[in-house]
Enzyme design. Structure first.
Site, PDB file in Angstrom:
ATOM      1  N   CYS A  10       0.831  -0.984   0.224  1.00  0.00           N
ATOM      2  CA  CYS A  10       0.244  -0.106   0.280  1.00  0.00           C
ATOM      3  C   CYS A  10       0.548   1.325  -0.279  1.00  0.00           C
ATOM      4  O   CYS A  10       2.076   1.025  -0.122  1.00  0.00           O
ATOM      5  CB  CYS A  10      -1.081   0.104   1.498  1.00  0.00           C
ATOM      6  SG  CYS A  10      -1.483  -1.881   1.612  1.00  0.00           S
ATOM      7  N   GLY A  13      -2.188   2.048  -4.402  1.00  0.00           N
ATOM      8  CA  GLY A  13      -3.631   0.854  -3.668  1.00  0.00           C
ATOM      9  C   GLY A  13      -3.981   1.387  -4.534  1.00  0.00           C
ATOM     10  O   GLY A  13      -4.418   2.604  -4.533  1.00  0.00           O
ATOM     11  N   ASN A  30       2.010  -0.484   5.651  1.00  0.00           N
ATOM     12  CA  ASN A  30       2.055  -0.996   4.134  1.00  0.00           C
ATOM     13  C   ASN A  30       2.873  -2.684   4.095  1.00  0.00           C
ATOM     14  O   ASN A  30       3.719  -2.583   5.414  1.00  0.00           O
ATOM     15  CB  ASN A  30       2.799   0.249   3.372  1.00  0.00           C
ATOM     16  CG  ASN A  30       3.693  -0.890   2.235  1.00  0.00           C
ATOM     17  OD1 ASN A  30       4.657  -0.045   1.629  1.00  0.00           O
ATOM     18  ND2 ASN A  30       3.158  -1.589   1.792  1.00  0.00           N
ATOM     19  N   GLY A  31       3.207  -4.013   3.792  1.00  0.00           N
ATOM     20  CA  GLY A  31       3.740  -4.177   4.308  1.00  0.00           C
ATOM     21  C   GLY A  31       3.102  -5.879   4.664  1.00  0.00           C
ATOM     22  O   GLY A  31       2.137  -6.000   4.574  1.00  0.00           O
ATOM     23  N   TYR A  80       8.542  -2.674 -10.572  1.00  0.00           N
ATOM     24  CA  TYR A  80       7.094  -2.464 -10.578  1.00  0.00           C
ATOM     25  C   TYR A  80       6.816  -1.192 -10.513  1.00  0.00           C
ATOM     26  O   TYR A  80       5.604  -0.504 -10.906  1.00  0.00           O
ATOM     27  CB  TYR A  80       6.700  -3.834 -11.017  1.00  0.00           C
ATOM     28  CG  TYR A  80       4.629  -3.739 -10.967  1.00  0.00           C
ATOM     29  CD1 TYR A  80       4.505  -3.372 -12.040  1.00  0.00           C
ATOM     30  CD2 TYR A  80       3.908  -3.800 -10.021  1.00  0.00           C
ATOM     31  CE1 TYR A  80       2.938  -3.230 -11.922  1.00  0.00           C
ATOM     32  CE2 TYR A  80       2.771  -3.527  -9.781  1.00  0.00           C
ATOM     33  CZ  TYR A  80       2.524  -3.085 -11.080  1.00  0.00           C
ATOM     34  OH  TYR A  80       0.989  -3.382 -10.996  1.00  0.00           O
ATOM     35  N   ASP A 107       8.213  -5.368 -21.243  1.00  0.00           N
ATOM     36  CA  ASP A 107       7.399  -5.786 -20.112  1.00  0.00           C
ATOM     37  C   ASP A 107       8.217  -5.430 -19.096  1.00  0.00           C
ATOM     38  O   ASP A 107       9.437  -5.971 -18.752  1.00  0.00           O
ATOM     39  CB  ASP A 107       6.486  -6.709 -20.276  1.00  0.00           C
ATOM     40  CG  ASP A 107       5.127  -6.052 -19.036  1.00  0.00           C
ATOM     41  OD1 ASP A 107       5.341  -4.660 -18.004  1.00  0.00           O
ATOM     42  OD2 ASP A 107       4.163  -6.727 -19.332  1.00  0.00           O
ATOM     43  N   CYS A 127      16.153  -7.039  -1.068  1.00  0.00           N
ATOM     44  CA  CYS A 127      15.618  -8.471  -0.758  1.00  0.00           C
ATOM     45  C   CYS A 127      15.317  -8.810  -2.837  1.00  0.00           C
ATOM     46  O   CYS A 127      14.434  -7.554  -3.352  1.00  0.00           O
ATOM     47  CB  CYS A 127      13.488  -8.280  -0.123  1.00  0.00           C
ATOM     48  SG  CYS A 127      12.953 -10.114  -0.791  1.00  0.00           S
TER      49      CYS A 127
HETATM   50  P1  AMP Z   1       1.141 -11.321 -16.594  1.00  0.00           P
HETATM   51  O1  AMP Z   1       0.958 -11.468 -17.418  1.00  0.00           O
HETATM   52  O2  AMP Z   1      -0.606 -12.162 -15.865  1.00  0.00           O
HETATM   53  O3  AMP Z   1       1.807 -12.249 -15.378  1.00  0.00           O
HETATM   54  O4  AMP Z   1       1.092 -10.012 -16.188  1.00  0.00           O
HETATM   55  C1  AMP Z   1       1.934  -9.557 -15.800  1.00  0.00           C
HETATM   56  C2  AMP Z   1       1.622  -7.411 -16.127  1.00  0.00           C
HETATM   57  O5  AMP Z   1       1.351  -8.025 -14.455  1.00  0.00           O
HETATM   58  C3  AMP Z   1       2.991  -6.663 -16.214  1.00  0.00           C
HETATM   59  O6  AMP Z   1       3.067  -5.959 -16.723  1.00  0.00           O
HETATM   60  C4  AMP Z   1       3.517  -6.432 -14.745  1.00  0.00           C
HETATM   61  O7  AMP Z   1       3.387  -4.707 -14.458  1.00  0.00           O
HETATM   62  C5  AMP Z   1       1.881  -6.519 -13.909  1.00  0.00           C
HETATM   63  N1  AMP Z   1       2.256  -6.920 -12.493  1.00  0.00           N
HETATM   64  C6  AMP Z   1       3.689  -7.387 -11.990  1.00  0.00           C
HETATM   65  N2  AMP Z   1       3.626  -7.481 -10.781  1.00  0.00           N
HETATM   66  C7  AMP Z   1       2.285  -7.341 -10.793  1.00  0.00           C
HETATM   67  C8  AMP Z   1       1.390  -7.001  -9.116  1.00  0.00           C
HETATM   68  N3  AMP Z   1       2.335  -6.991  -8.251  1.00  0.00           N
HETATM   69  N4  AMP Z   1       0.727  -6.678  -9.294  1.00  0.00           N
HETATM   70  C9  AMP Z   1       0.094  -6.136  -9.858  1.00  0.00           C
HETATM   71  N5  AMP Z   1       0.197  -6.258 -11.305  1.00  0.00           N
HETATM   72  C10 AMP Z   1       1.793  -6.683 -11.215  1.00  0.00           C
HETATM   73 FE1  SF4 Z   2       8.573  -9.273  -2.159  1.00  0.00          FE
HETATM   74 FE2  SF4 Z   2      10.807  -9.329  -1.984  1.00  0.00          FE
HETATM   75 FE3  SF4 Z   2      10.195  -9.958  -4.017  1.00  0.00          FE
HETATM   76 FE4  SF4 Z   2       9.547  -7.033  -3.501  1.00  0.00          FE
HETATM   77  S1  SF4 Z   2      11.926  -8.660  -3.756  1.00  0.00           S
HETATM   78  S2  SF4 Z   2       8.344  -9.027  -4.261  1.00  0.00           S
HETATM   79  S3  SF4 Z   2       9.422  -8.330  -0.962  1.00  0.00           S
HETATM   80  S4  SF4 Z   2      10.214 -10.822  -2.529  1.00  0.00           S
END
Ligand code: AMP
Ligand code: SF4
Length: 480
Positions: free
Chosen positions: A12, A39, A113-114, A253, A356, A444
């Site tokens: 968040c 969020g 957030n977390g 991202y 992407d 991480c």
């Molecule tokens: P997919 O092909 O369904 O795995 O979606 C990939 C897309 O999801 C990419 O455009 C990413 O920018 C986006 N994405 C990556 N991680 C997340 C996330 N945690 N929440 C929402 N979108 C994400």
């Molecule tokens: Fe989660 Fe670590 Fe991946 Fe970030 S780098 S999304 S904190 S596992």
């Protein structure tokens, strides 16, 4: 007591403002507005004029939850705010924040957030020490409850007592009637920055929230640090030794490109990732197309390094939330069409290098490739500016259970076939880390490498099947 920590639920955005004489609710509103990308499920603000804490929170985007009338009904000298990222199943009003808790002597509002990894133990302790029922359903509730129930004299002391007991990822902004607090976990998994206002101070998840409210960046809140802001200014407590492990996915991202993390511009890091990707996995194409918005920086870097022209071939509808906020697979797949549309004139007959930032389940990517083919693309070469995601995140980003992660159970060639791309390559782990120009040990990157900076308690593993081996035969074999 129902503890809902079965999956990481939120990445968040949080804010804290201390500025007597200013319209703090409005400042918080604008800061949250700049953090909306973190969020889109719910938004909330808590304020205090010095006597009592007032909270307004609702499901929806910041601009849907607050209007002129609501903001005017929130007078105060200090405030905190929250925008919540959604996940499957957790989309409920009760999960909206800030959370407010009142104990016998202490009251606290909290924005988190977390994701904690020891919620069950903490909740068990709370329950045993309670004389009445405990209303907790999330890790964030547990933190607020622990603070409010503390027998310490002040909220500041209570927070200092509670923070060392928490395990996992937490960036918190908190307040009592007169004081704003900001804390990061000892690993600093999620970001938090401190800024100055003409009449006070602000805390925010990212630096992009500072300029919009006229704040100047002071510094990042350190891992293991608690910042306390009141009428005397701000002071710092170090409640734990810092062992920095910022989530590298913030660069990939999550963060906005105009934010700065570890002193590095997110846009520049993404640009570097794209340049590196072009060197590691060149492609023959007529145009480099980003998947908007988060992959633009990487696509620009790819174009610059490869000499292939950059061009926008997909338009994003800025007014819908990220696809992951949709709760079911069916809706998620539909959501892609409402979110992205191809520009046929840019695509028709061309060999596309589509950049992407990541592939999680593979659904969105597959849809994008199909959409581009329908729009007449001659070839589609997918280039991903991070390595395959093979492990779940326990620290607050909803990257799914392991069996849902396509990178965990298919080889790169198999993924290429699954998404129907002519070719597919990912950036290497080394390439991703070096693109940040920050030392590897300060991150991480467990979802790419399985090197979790905080051990995951056995009960989370066993009961939630998050680390279970994928269902299909092929183990992840990132190629190239
Ligand atoms: P997919 O092909 O369904 O795995 O979606 C990939 C897309 O999801 C990419 O455009 C990413 O920018 C986006 N994405 C990556 N991680 C997340 C996330 N945690 N929440 C929402 N979108 C994400
Ligand atoms: Fe989660 Fe670590 Fe991946 Fe970030 S780098 S999304 S904190 S596992």
């Amino acid at each position: 007591m129902a503890i809902d920590n079965d999956r990481p639920k939120e990445a968040c955005g949080v804010v804290g403002v201390f500025a007597p004489g200013e319209d703090v609710a409005r400042l918080t509103y604008y800061a949250l507005y700049a953090l909306q990308h973190r969020g889109q499920e719910s938004a909330g603000i808590a304020v205090s004029e010095g006597e009592a804490i007032l909270v307004v929170k609702e499901m929806g985007l910041v601009a849907q939850v607050f209007d002129e009338t609501t903001l005017r009904s929130l007078p105060g000298q200090l405030a905190i705010g929250h925008v919540r990222y959604s996940t499957t199943g957790g989309s409920r009003w009760e999960n909206a924040q800030p959370i407010y808790r009142e104990g016998r002597n202490l009251s606290v509002a909290l924005a988190h957030n977390g994701n904690l990894v020891n919620t069950h133990e903490l909740a068990g302790d709370l329950e045993r020490s309670a004389n009445r029922g405990v209303i907790t359903s999330t890790d964030s509730d547990v933190i607020a409850e622990m603070i409010a129930r503390s027998s310490r004299e002040s909220v500041e002391e209570a927070i200092l007592e509670v923070l060392p007991q928490l395990r996992g990822a937490f960036t918190l902004t908190m307040m009592d009637e007169n004081t704003v607090f900001g804390a990061r976990d000892p690993h600093g998994l999620r970001p938090l920055v401190l800024g100055s206002l003409p009449a006070g101070y602000v805390l925010a998840s990212e630096t992009c929230a500072l300029a919009i409210i006229g704040a100047e960046f002071i510094r990042e809140v350190e891992p293991g640090e608690l910042i306390v802001i009141d009428k005397d200014g701000y002071r710092s407590h170090r409640y734990a030794e810092a062992s920095p492990a910022l989530c590298i996915f913030e660069y990939v991202y999550f963060a906005r490109p105009d934010s700065v993390l570890y002193g590095k511009s997110v846009q520049s890091v993404r640009y570097n990732m794209g340049m590196r990707l072009a060197a590691e996995a060149p492609a023959e194409g007529d145009i480099v197309v980003p998947v908007p918005d988060s992959a633009r920086g990487a696509a620009q870097g790819f174009a610059a390094a490869s000499g292939i022209p950059y061009g926008e071939g997909l338009v994003k509808n800025a007014y819908v939330g990220r696809t992951f906020i949709q709760p079911t697979q069916a809706i998620r797949e539909q959501g892609i069409r409402t979110k992205l549309n191809p520009i046929t004139s840019m695509i028709e007959g061309k060999r596309l290098v589509v950049v992407d930032d990541s592939i999680v389940r593979g659904n969105t990517t597959r849809q994008i490739v199909r959409m581009l083919r329908e729009a007449g693309a001659a070839e589609i070469h997918m280039r991903i500016s991070s390595p395959p995601i093979q492990w779940p995140c326990f620290y607050g980003i909803d990257t799914a259970n392991r069996d849902e992660l396509i990178g965990a159970w298919k080889s790169v060639d198999e993924i290429a076939r699954h998404i129907d791309a002519d070719s597919l390559s990912y950036l290497s782990l080394e390439g991703m880390v070096e693109s940040t120009e920050v030392a590897e040990e300060k991150f991480c990157h467990a979802c790419f490498s399985s090197k979790y900076p905080i051990p995951i308690p056995e009960n989370v593993r066993v009961t939630k099947h998050m680390l279970e081996e994928p269902p299909l035969e092929a183990p992840a074999r990132p190629a190239g």
